[in-house]
Write a protein that holds these residues in place. Structure first.
Motif, PDB file in Angstrom:
ATOM      1  N   ASP A   1       3.011  -2.578  13.012  1.00 31.43           N
ATOM      2  CA  ASP A   1       3.779  -3.737  13.450  1.00 31.43           C
ATOM      3  C   ASP A   1       5.247  -3.641  13.074  1.00 31.43           C
ATOM      4  O   ASP A   1       6.043  -4.442  13.509  1.00 31.43           O
ATOM      5  CB  ASP A   1       3.202  -5.025  12.844  1.00 31.43           C
ATOM      6  N   ILE A   2       5.613  -2.657  12.255  1.00 34.93           N
ATOM      7  CA  ILE A   2       7.003  -2.494  11.841  1.00 34.93           C
ATOM      8  C   ILE A   2       7.762  -1.883  13.017  1.00 34.93           C
ATOM      9  O   ILE A   2       7.317  -0.896  13.594  1.00 34.93           O
ATOM     10  CB  ILE A   2       7.109  -1.593  10.598  1.00 34.93           C
ATOM     11  N   PRO A   3       8.893  -2.452  13.399  1.00 36.65           N
ATOM     12  CA  PRO A   3       9.651  -1.898  14.522  1.00 36.65           C
ATOM     13  C   PRO A   3      10.032  -0.443  14.283  1.00 36.65           C
ATOM     14  O   PRO A   3      10.328  -0.039  13.169  1.00 36.65           O
ATOM     15  CB  PRO A   3      10.906  -2.779  14.591  1.00 36.65           C
ATOM     16  N   ALA A   4      10.054   0.355  15.361  1.00 38.72           N
ATOM     17  CA  ALA A   4      10.338   1.779  15.252  1.00 38.72           C
ATOM     18  C   ALA A   4      11.768   2.032  14.786  1.00 38.72           C
ATOM     19  O   ALA A   4      12.050   3.052  14.189  1.00 38.72           O
ATOM     20  CB  ALA A   4      10.092   2.459  16.594  1.00 38.72           C
ATOM     21  N   SER A   5      12.684   1.110  15.063  1.00 36.52           N
ATOM     22  CA  SER A   5      14.073   1.323  14.696  1.00 36.52           C
ATOM     23  C   SER A   5      14.342   1.087  13.216  1.00 36.52           C
ATOM     24  O   SER A   5      15.379   1.479  12.711  1.00 36.52           O
ATOM     25  CB  SER A   5      14.978   0.410  15.530  1.00 36.52           C
ATOM     26  N   SER A   6      13.428   0.419  12.522  1.00 37.57           N
ATOM     27  CA  SER A   6      13.663   0.155  11.109  1.00 37.57           C
ATOM     28  C   SER A   6      13.337   1.395  10.292  1.00 37.57           C
ATOM     29  O   SER A   6      12.336   2.054  10.499  1.00 37.57           O
ATOM     30  CB  SER A   6      12.845  -1.035  10.629  1.00 37.57           C
TER      31      SER A   6
ATOM     32  N   ALA B   1      14.568  -2.996   1.710  1.00 42.72           N
ATOM     33  CA  ALA B   1      15.358  -4.229   1.656  1.00 42.72           C
ATOM     34  C   ALA B   1      14.503  -5.445   1.982  1.00 42.72           C
ATOM     35  O   ALA B   1      14.617  -6.490   1.329  1.00 42.72           O
ATOM     36  CB  ALA B   1      16.534  -4.140   2.616  1.00 42.72           C
ATOM     37  N   GLY B   2      13.622  -5.316   2.953  1.00 38.75           N
ATOM     38  CA  GLY B   2      12.723  -6.417   3.292  1.00 38.75           C
ATOM     39  C   GLY B   2      11.755  -6.732   2.165  1.00 38.75           C
ATOM     40  O   GLY B   2      11.485  -7.897   1.869  1.00 38.75           O
ATOM     41  N   ALA B   3      11.233  -5.690   1.528  1.00 39.60           N
ATOM     42  CA  ALA B   3      10.298  -5.888   0.418  1.00 39.60           C
ATOM     43  C   ALA B   3      10.990  -6.565  -0.763  1.00 39.60           C
ATOM     44  O   ALA B   3      10.435  -7.479  -1.376  1.00 39.60           O
ATOM     45  CB  ALA B   3       9.700  -4.555  -0.014  1.00 39.60           C
ATOM     46  N   VAL B   4      12.204  -6.129  -1.066  1.00 41.52           N
ATOM     47  CA  VAL B   4      12.954  -6.745  -2.168  1.00 41.52           C
ATOM     48  C   VAL B   4      13.262  -8.207  -1.841  1.00 41.52           C
ATOM     49  O   VAL B   4      13.161  -9.087  -2.702  1.00 41.52           O
ATOM     50  CB  VAL B   4      14.251  -5.951  -2.457  1.00 41.52           C
ATOM     51  N   SER B   5      13.599  -8.464  -0.598  1.00 40.87           N
ATOM     52  CA  SER B   5      13.871  -9.834  -0.167  1.00 40.87           C
ATOM     53  C   SER B   5      12.630 -10.716  -0.318  1.00 40.87           C
ATOM     54  O   SER B   5      12.720 -11.860  -0.770  1.00 40.87           O
ATOM     55  CB  SER B   5      14.352  -9.831   1.280  1.00 40.87           C
ATOM     56  N   GLN B   6      11.475 -10.173   0.055  1.00 41.72           N
ATOM     57  CA  GLN B   6      10.237 -10.940  -0.075  1.00 41.72           C
ATOM     58  C   GLN B   6       9.882 -11.197  -1.537  1.00 41.72           C
ATOM     59  O   GLN B   6       9.418 -12.291  -1.884  1.00 41.72           O
ATOM     60  CB  GLN B   6       9.094 -10.218   0.619  1.00 41.72           C
ATOM     61  N   VAL B   7      10.092 -10.212  -2.378  1.00 39.15           N
ATOM     62  CA  VAL B   7       9.814 -10.402  -3.810  1.00 39.15           C
ATOM     63  C   VAL B   7      10.750 -11.463  -4.376  1.00 39.15           C
ATOM     64  O   VAL B   7      10.327 -12.344  -5.127  1.00 39.15           O
ATOM     65  CB  VAL B   7       9.942  -9.069  -4.580  1.00 39.15           C
ATOM     66  N   GLY B   8      12.025 -11.389  -3.991  1.00 42.29           N
ATOM     67  CA  GLY B   8      12.980 -12.410  -4.437  1.00 42.29           C
ATOM     68  C   GLY B   8      12.601 -13.793  -3.957  1.00 42.29           C
ATOM     69  O   GLY B   8      12.713 -14.774  -4.703  1.00 42.29           O
ATOM     70  N   GLY B   9      12.122 -13.882  -2.731  1.00 35.85           N
ATOM     71  CA  GLY B   9      11.677 -15.168  -2.201  1.00 35.85           C
ATOM     72  C   GLY B   9      10.468 -15.714  -2.957  1.00 35.85           C
ATOM     73  O   GLY B   9      10.385 -16.916  -3.240  1.00 35.85           O
TER      74      GLY B   9
ATOM     75  N   ALA C   1       4.090 -14.324  -7.017  1.00 35.04           N
ATOM     76  CA  ALA C   1       5.317 -13.651  -7.456  1.00 35.04           C
ATOM     77  C   ALA C   1       4.992 -12.475  -8.367  1.00 35.04           C
ATOM     78  O   ALA C   1       5.600 -11.403  -8.256  1.00 35.04           O
ATOM     79  CB  ALA C   1       6.234 -14.641  -8.165  1.00 35.04           C
ATOM     80  N   GLU C   2       4.041 -12.664  -9.267  1.00 32.75           N
ATOM     81  CA  GLU C   2       3.655 -11.589 -10.174  1.00 32.75           C
ATOM     82  C   GLU C   2       3.055 -10.411  -9.415  1.00 32.75           C
ATOM     83  O   GLU C   2       3.391  -9.249  -9.673  1.00 32.75           O
ATOM     84  CB  GLU C   2       2.657 -12.117 -11.208  1.00 32.75           C
ATOM     85  N   THR C   3       2.195 -10.698  -8.451  1.00 29.46           N
ATOM     86  CA  THR C   3       1.591  -9.639  -7.644  1.00 29.46           C
ATOM     87  C   THR C   3       2.645  -8.889  -6.847  1.00 29.46           C
ATOM     88  O   THR C   3       2.635  -7.654  -6.778  1.00 29.46           O
ATOM     89  CB  THR C   3       0.538 -10.233  -6.695  1.00 29.46           C
ATOM     90  N   ALA C   4       3.563  -9.622  -6.241  1.00 29.64           N
ATOM     91  CA  ALA C   4       4.622  -8.990  -5.451  1.00 29.64           C
ATOM     92  C   ALA C   4       5.514  -8.121  -6.329  1.00 29.64           C
ATOM     93  O   ALA C   4       5.870  -6.994  -5.949  1.00 29.64           O
ATOM     94  CB  ALA C   4       5.448 -10.056  -4.736  1.00 29.64           C
ATOM     95  N   LEU C   5       5.866  -8.606  -7.504  1.00 27.91           N
ATOM     96  CA  LEU C   5       6.722  -7.841  -8.404  1.00 27.91           C
ATOM     97  C   LEU C   5       6.003  -6.605  -8.933  1.00 27.91           C
ATOM     98  O   LEU C   5       6.597  -5.513  -8.986  1.00 27.91           O
ATOM     99  CB  LEU C   5       7.198  -8.717  -9.563  1.00 27.91           C
ATOM    100  N   ASP C   6       4.732  -6.741  -9.307  1.00 26.69           N
ATOM    101  CA  ASP C   6       3.965  -5.588  -9.786  1.00 26.69           C
ATOM    102  C   ASP C   6       3.847  -4.520  -8.704  1.00 26.69           C
ATOM    103  O   ASP C   6       3.958  -3.324  -8.981  1.00 26.69           O
ATOM    104  CB  ASP C   6       2.567  -6.017 -10.234  1.00 26.69           C
ATOM    105  N   THR C   7       3.647  -4.951  -7.469  1.00 30.36           N
ATOM    106  CA  THR C   7       3.549  -4.003  -6.367  1.00 30.36           C
ATOM    107  C   THR C   7       4.876  -3.294  -6.148  1.00 30.36           C
ATOM    108  O   THR C   7       4.917  -2.074  -5.947  1.00 30.36           O
ATOM    109  CB  THR C   7       3.118  -4.726  -5.080  1.00 30.36           C
ATOM    110  N   MET C   8       5.954  -4.051  -6.201  1.00 30.20           N
ATOM    111  CA  MET C   8       7.273  -3.453  -6.007  1.00 30.20           C
ATOM    112  C   MET C   8       7.572  -2.433  -7.099  1.00 30.20           C
ATOM    113  O   MET C   8       8.112  -1.357  -6.826  1.00 30.20           O
ATOM    114  CB  MET C   8       8.325  -4.564  -6.004  1.00 30.20           C
TER     115      MET C   8
END
Length: 110
Positions: free
Chosen positions: A35-40, A47-55, A84-91
């Motif tokens: 589902d991730i666009p081919a151009s990304s 950057a998207g993952a960091v943004s999601q963790v920050g959110g 938040a903990e799960t997202a940060l641990d994954t990152m």
């Protein structure tokens, strides 16, 4: 201590964390990597993952502040902090794998 997490394990953990974080944020998570666009590129993905963790961290903080002010529910705080903990641990796990891969590449003989 050696972190023995495989690439597929990291990818599935990221998917689970993203689903939890997106479920808390009310966004729909992509069903697969396709589902991730081919151009990304990789930078956009990071950057998207960091943004999601920050959110997720921001949502946990605001839920905690609402609870302290007496306007929030304890279940919402626990859920937001868990996401938040799960997202940060994954990152952190993904970062460790990328650093290890870089170090392995740098040790290769030409």
């Amino acid at each position: 201590m050696v972190n023995s997490i495989g690439a597929l394990d990291a990818l599935s953990a990221y998917g689970r964390a993203r689903g939890v974080a997106d479920g808390v944020a009310g966004n729909a998570a992509p069903s697969s990597v396709g589902d991730i666009p081919a151009s990304s590129g990789f930078g956009d993905l990071v950057a998207g993952a960091v943004s999601q963790v920050g959110g997720a961290l921001s949502k946990a903080e605001s839920a905690s502040l609402a609870q302290v002010a007496g306007k929030g529910d304890l279940i919402d705080v626990a859920t937001a902090i868990g996401a938040a903990e799960t997202a940060l641990d994954t990152m952190v796990a993904v970062r460790d794998r990328v650093v290890n891969a870089y170090n392995d590449i740098m040790r290769m003989q030409i």
